[in-house]
Design an enzyme around this catalytic site. Structure first.
Site, PDB file in Angstrom:
ATOM      1  N   ASP A  26      -7.772  -7.767   0.130  1.00  0.00           N
ATOM      2  CA  ASP A  26      -6.829  -8.115   1.196  1.00  0.00           C
ATOM      3  C   ASP A  26      -7.484  -7.759   2.514  1.00  0.00           C
ATOM      4  O   ASP A  26      -8.318  -6.843   2.574  1.00  0.00           O
ATOM      5  CB  ASP A  26      -5.527  -7.320   1.081  1.00  0.00           C
ATOM      6  CG  ASP A  26      -5.685  -5.920   1.642  1.00  0.00           C
ATOM      7  OD1 ASP A  26      -6.252  -5.050   0.938  1.00  0.00           O
ATOM      8  OD2 ASP A  26      -5.296  -5.674   2.810  1.00  0.00           O
ATOM      9  N   ASP A  75      -2.604   8.347  -1.183  1.00  0.00           N
ATOM     10  CA  ASP A  75      -3.978   8.869  -1.156  1.00  0.00           C
ATOM     11  C   ASP A  75      -4.363   9.324   0.237  1.00  0.00           C
ATOM     12  O   ASP A  75      -3.664   9.037   1.210  1.00  0.00           O
ATOM     13  CB  ASP A  75      -4.957   7.784  -1.627  1.00  0.00           C
ATOM     14  CG  ASP A  75      -5.029   6.607  -0.660  1.00  0.00           C
ATOM     15  OD1 ASP A  75      -3.972   6.286  -0.059  1.00  0.00           O
ATOM     16  OD2 ASP A  75      -6.093   6.010  -0.493  1.00  0.00           O
ATOM     17  N   GLN A  87     -11.304   7.471  -4.373  1.00  0.00           N
ATOM     18  CA  GLN A  87     -11.805   7.845  -3.045  1.00  0.00           C
ATOM     19  C   GLN A  87     -13.169   8.523  -3.202  1.00  0.00           C
ATOM     20  O   GLN A  87     -13.817   8.328  -4.227  1.00  0.00           O
ATOM     21  CB  GLN A  87     -10.782   8.761  -2.335  1.00  0.00           C
ATOM     22  CG  GLN A  87      -9.543   8.025  -1.841  1.00  0.00           C
ATOM     23  CD  GLN A  87      -9.811   7.156  -0.615  1.00  0.00           C
ATOM     24  OE1 GLN A  87     -10.921   7.128  -0.060  1.00  0.00           O
ATOM     25  NE2 GLN A  87      -8.790   6.399  -0.187  1.00  0.00           N
ATOM     26  N   CYS A 147      -6.784 -27.823   4.922  1.00  0.00           N
ATOM     27  CA  CYS A 147      -5.555 -27.190   5.432  1.00  0.00           C
ATOM     28  C   CYS A 147      -4.830 -28.128   6.411  1.00  0.00           C
ATOM     29  O   CYS A 147      -5.406 -29.077   6.928  1.00  0.00           O
ATOM     30  CB  CYS A 147      -5.847 -25.839   6.085  1.00  0.00           C
ATOM     31  SG  CYS A 147      -6.419 -25.932   7.793  1.00  0.00           S
ATOM     32  N   GLY A 192       1.062   3.694   2.252  1.00  0.00           N
ATOM     33  CA  GLY A 192       1.372   4.266   3.550  1.00  0.00           C
ATOM     34  C   GLY A 192       0.349   5.296   4.002  1.00  0.00           C
ATOM     35  O   GLY A 192       0.288   5.636   5.177  1.00  0.00           O
ATOM     36  N   GLY A 193      -0.467   5.760   3.055  1.00  0.00           N
ATOM     37  CA  GLY A 193      -1.440   6.812   3.386  1.00  0.00           C
ATOM     38  C   GLY A 193      -2.402   6.381   4.480  1.00  0.00           C
ATOM     39  O   GLY A 193      -2.511   7.035   5.522  1.00  0.00           O
ATOM     40  N   PHE A 194      -3.061   5.267   4.261  1.00  0.00           N
ATOM     41  CA  PHE A 194      -4.068   4.834   5.228  1.00  0.00           C
ATOM     42  C   PHE A 194      -3.478   4.649   6.618  1.00  0.00           C
ATOM     43  O   PHE A 194      -4.077   5.036   7.627  1.00  0.00           O
ATOM     44  CB  PHE A 194      -4.717   3.529   4.762  1.00  0.00           C
ATOM     45  CG  PHE A 194      -5.818   3.076   5.670  1.00  0.00           C
ATOM     46  CD1 PHE A 194      -7.095   3.588   5.539  1.00  0.00           C
ATOM     47  CD2 PHE A 194      -5.567   2.171   6.697  1.00  0.00           C
ATOM     48  CE1 PHE A 194      -8.111   3.200   6.402  1.00  0.00           C
ATOM     49  CE2 PHE A 194      -6.579   1.773   7.563  1.00  0.00           C
ATOM     50  CZ  PHE A 194      -7.852   2.293   7.402  1.00  0.00           C
ATOM     51  N   HIS A 215      -5.623 -22.063   9.083  1.00  0.00           N
ATOM     52  CA  HIS A 215      -6.992 -22.433   8.698  1.00  0.00           C
ATOM     53  C   HIS A 215      -7.796 -21.245   8.174  1.00  0.00           C
ATOM     54  O   HIS A 215      -8.450 -21.339   7.126  1.00  0.00           O
ATOM     55  CB  HIS A 215      -7.742 -23.084   9.861  1.00  0.00           C
ATOM     56  CG  HIS A 215      -9.194 -23.197   9.559  1.00  0.00           C
ATOM     57  ND1 HIS A 215      -9.674 -24.078   8.605  1.00  0.00           N
ATOM     58  CD2 HIS A 215     -10.274 -22.476   9.978  1.00  0.00           C
ATOM     59  CE1 HIS A 215     -10.982 -23.918   8.485  1.00  0.00           C
ATOM     60  NE2 HIS A 215     -11.368 -22.951   9.300  1.00  0.00           N
ATOM     61  N   CYS A 262     -12.390 -28.866   5.327  1.00  0.00           N
ATOM     62  CA  CYS A 262     -11.216 -28.060   4.969  1.00  0.00           C
ATOM     63  C   CYS A 262      -9.995 -28.953   4.723  1.00  0.00           C
ATOM     64  O   CYS A 262      -9.811 -29.964   5.395  1.00  0.00           O
ATOM     65  CB  CYS A 262     -10.922 -27.051   6.079  1.00  0.00           C
ATOM     66  SG  CYS A 262      -9.521 -25.977   5.707  1.00  0.00           S
ATOM     67  N   ASP A 292       0.854  -1.184   0.000  1.00  0.00           N
ATOM     68  CA  ASP A 292       0.000   0.000   0.000  1.00  0.00           C
ATOM     69  C   ASP A 292       0.899   1.245   0.000  1.00  0.00           C
ATOM     70  O   ASP A 292       2.126   1.135  -0.001  1.00  0.00           O
ATOM     71  CB  ASP A 292      -0.964  -0.028   1.188  1.00  0.00           C
ATOM     72  CG  ASP A 292      -0.247  -0.059   2.523  1.00  0.00           C
ATOM     73  OD1 ASP A 292       1.007   0.043   2.558  1.00  0.00           O
ATOM     74  OD2 ASP A 292      -0.915  -0.195   3.555  1.00  0.00           O
ATOM     75  N   CYS A 297      -6.527 -28.513   9.840  1.00  0.00           N
ATOM     76  CA  CYS A 297      -7.736 -29.351   9.841  1.00  0.00           C
ATOM     77  C   CYS A 297      -7.426 -30.810   9.517  1.00  0.00           C
ATOM     78  O   CYS A 297      -8.112 -31.710   9.989  1.00  0.00           O
ATOM     79  CB  CYS A 297      -8.769 -28.797   8.862  1.00  0.00           C
ATOM     80  SG  CYS A 297      -9.533 -27.274   9.479  1.00  0.00           S
TER      81      CYS A 297
END
Lengths: 375, 375
Positions: free
Chosen positions: A262, A144, A185, A302, A92-94, A331, A300, A90, A305
């Protein structure tokens, strides 16, 4: 490089291939978050095992610690953390707005104090690009400003700043092996979102991100905003819905034409002993699991599991053993990646749209929206 | 079952095979410690990767949490924690004396308060065996009392109690698929150690443990005690030196005919950022490693060393990322297991004794003795 080939559509949902220098992303895709150059408690081997393809890392955190120049000198983020698949950072703004102790924004950038040691720093669009070039992810973001979604006046100001900064970022960018995405935005204001979508779509970027959602607005506002924005975006560029989200959000996002997601939710839930399961989110510390010989999710595939009982994981939690967080993280991440695999298969065979109600019902008890899961 | 075949000797050092229901142990062997049914921060896959063969778990901890009957009902310790190789449990005696809040010892057993919640419990020799039968390890220990090594009068009392309790344990034992080892005690008193070695050797057990060392005595006292004890033990039974130790201790133990070791040192050091390395123990949090592109140990074949730089692991430590502990644990355990593999090869080819000075020199900077690493 950075070609996006759509291979199948179901109304607005689509599945395709986005090619990056570190491999192809089959979309729609969910990216685990490795904030500090590590998906918390997991090795890169674990990430391969759960079929992760894209991994996100946070520019703000890595700039502060260990420093982007150090990462560059160690060969870049892929080599440093030994994740050799596609990566995204990203801008870094957020994080500056959500984590830094104090910050002062002006038209050229943001001055802020580190949440680690209070030291003063300044990010500008150029600086964010330079840092992201040092880190070396395949997909990078324009700098942003994410505003309070319901403040129309300020959202307009922040949006206009975001647009100017996107142009500066495009000019500042030097590396040819990184795809820079602009960010739409505009809060939950339909007029601003439409204006922002049109502006960002007009830029020459290989993909487009949608920011400022999952930050406190209602589900309906998120869906309405996505409906406005995605219809105005070009079909031939991948759309990335930043910091989202719950299983329900992923399904609703794909329906509206989103390709990349994400979220820290799966790993954050894991640290709080909460696991995705067919019967709804389980708090595995609960005493009812003390003698439960079933895996977290019998369906599942994984490692957690296929290997361990709920009783064992509950014991690890009660005994404060860190392996609990590792196993639940494996998981929870696999659960969302598996959900995306199913969605891709459904889009490919043309059944996705008709299966949305069934998918939403299956995930209904896991879909509780949590505020502020972006951090 | 529980046959011990010595395949090569070098003076008092020996290498051999001890067969257990869950596989053969090639001795001399170092056992990672999984106190609470997990080797801290590692999965069973990691343990396989580092070629671990024997894993120890602690009876006191598992009795309190999750409870030995729960472990039994979940299919026993192997199934519960999904370690399918040989396992060993201690008797709970040492932990009661070192961890319980208060304890009162009498000739029949010990009454103590849990270090977790202050609740009152009682261990007797019979009870320790019953708990260990519920847990189901391949090698189990007689209930013993570990006394202050320098208090001759009390050491004699504790030793005599330990001998009586060993006989009670042998009678109490019901399962045929577990090897019960008697424990030699007697502090650092040569007369008591000789008496204890003779007594424990006279019992019908498939192996013999040496307790009460690495509890505050000097290195010289440890070596002298081992010299007395091992010379009095039968050649055809494996000898297990409990809770030991440093790399130097392992080398010096094998020289004196020890076959089995366990210690929390590798994983405990890892949690304190300390790693075994050719140049001596490294504190990987040190700023000198910030840009060090070498692995922890260039000669090591573990996942951490084959994959990551010191710079990355140092970043994980500074950023408080738990993966640091996982990676250093993998390396530290592999380092001691690899040391044992080399020692076995040297014994087999007849060069071990002549290489002891070289081995001790190589490990000299890693051999700093730490007090009280048994817990």
């Amino acid at each position: 490089m950075f070609q996006f080939a759509i291979t199948a559509r179901n109304n607005r949902a689509r599945t395709g291939i986005f090619s990056t220098p570190h491999g192809d992303l089959i979309t729609p895709v969910f990216a685990p978050v490795g904030t500090q150059a590590t998906v918390k408690t997991l090795t890169p081997e674990h990430l391969k095992d759960i079929n992760a393809s894209l991994v996100l890392s946070n520019t703000y955190h890595l700039y502060l610690r260990p420093g982007d120049e150090l990462v560059r000198d160690m060969g870049g983020l892929h080599k440093f953390m030994q994740w050799h698949g596609p990566m995204l950072t990203d801008s870094g703004g957020f994080q500056v707005f959500s984590l830094a102790q104090t910050r002062q924004i002006d038209d050229e950038g943001v001055t802020f104090k580190s949440h680690i040691d209070g030291s003063t720093h300044r990010f500008t669009p150029q600086r964010s690009i330079r840092i992201q070039e040092n880190l070396g992810a395949d997909i990078i973001m324009a700098f942003d400003e994410c505003s309070d979604p319901n403040d129309h006046e300020y959202s307009k100001l922040a949006m206009e700043r975001t647009h100017r900064w996107a142009e500066i970022c495009l000019k500042a960018k030097r590396r040819g092996d990184q795809a820079l995405f602009g960010i739409v935005q505009g809060g939950v204001n339909p007029d601003l979102r439409a204006e922002s979508a049109r502006f960002i779509a007009s830029l020459d970027t290989p993909g487009i991100a949608i920011g400022g959602l999952s930050v406190g607005e209602t589900k309906q506002e998120m869906h309405d905003t996505l409906d406005i924005v995605t219809l105005l975006l070009p079909e031939n560029k991948p759309r990335y819905l930043m910091g989202v989200g719950t299983p329900e959000d992923l399904i609703n996002g794909v329906v509206r034409g989103i390709d990349i997601f994400d979220c820290v939710l799966p790993t954050r839930l894991a640290r709080h002993h909460s696991a995705f399961a067919p019967e709804g989110r389980l708090n595995l510390m609960n005493a009812t699991f003390a003698r439960d010989e079933r895996p977290i999710d019998e369906t599942c595939d994984c490692y957690a599991c296929k290997t361990f009982t709920r009783a064992y994981i509950r014991h690890l939690i009660v005994a404060k053993e860190l392996l609990a967080g590792t196993l639940i993280s494996i998981h929870n991440l696999r659960a969302l990646i598996r959900l995306m695999e199913r969605i891709r298969a459904y889009i490919a065979d043309g059944t996705f749209e008709s299966r949305v109600p069934e998918l939403l019902k299956q995930w209904a008890n896991n879909a509780k929206r949590r505020e502020s899961v972006n951090g």
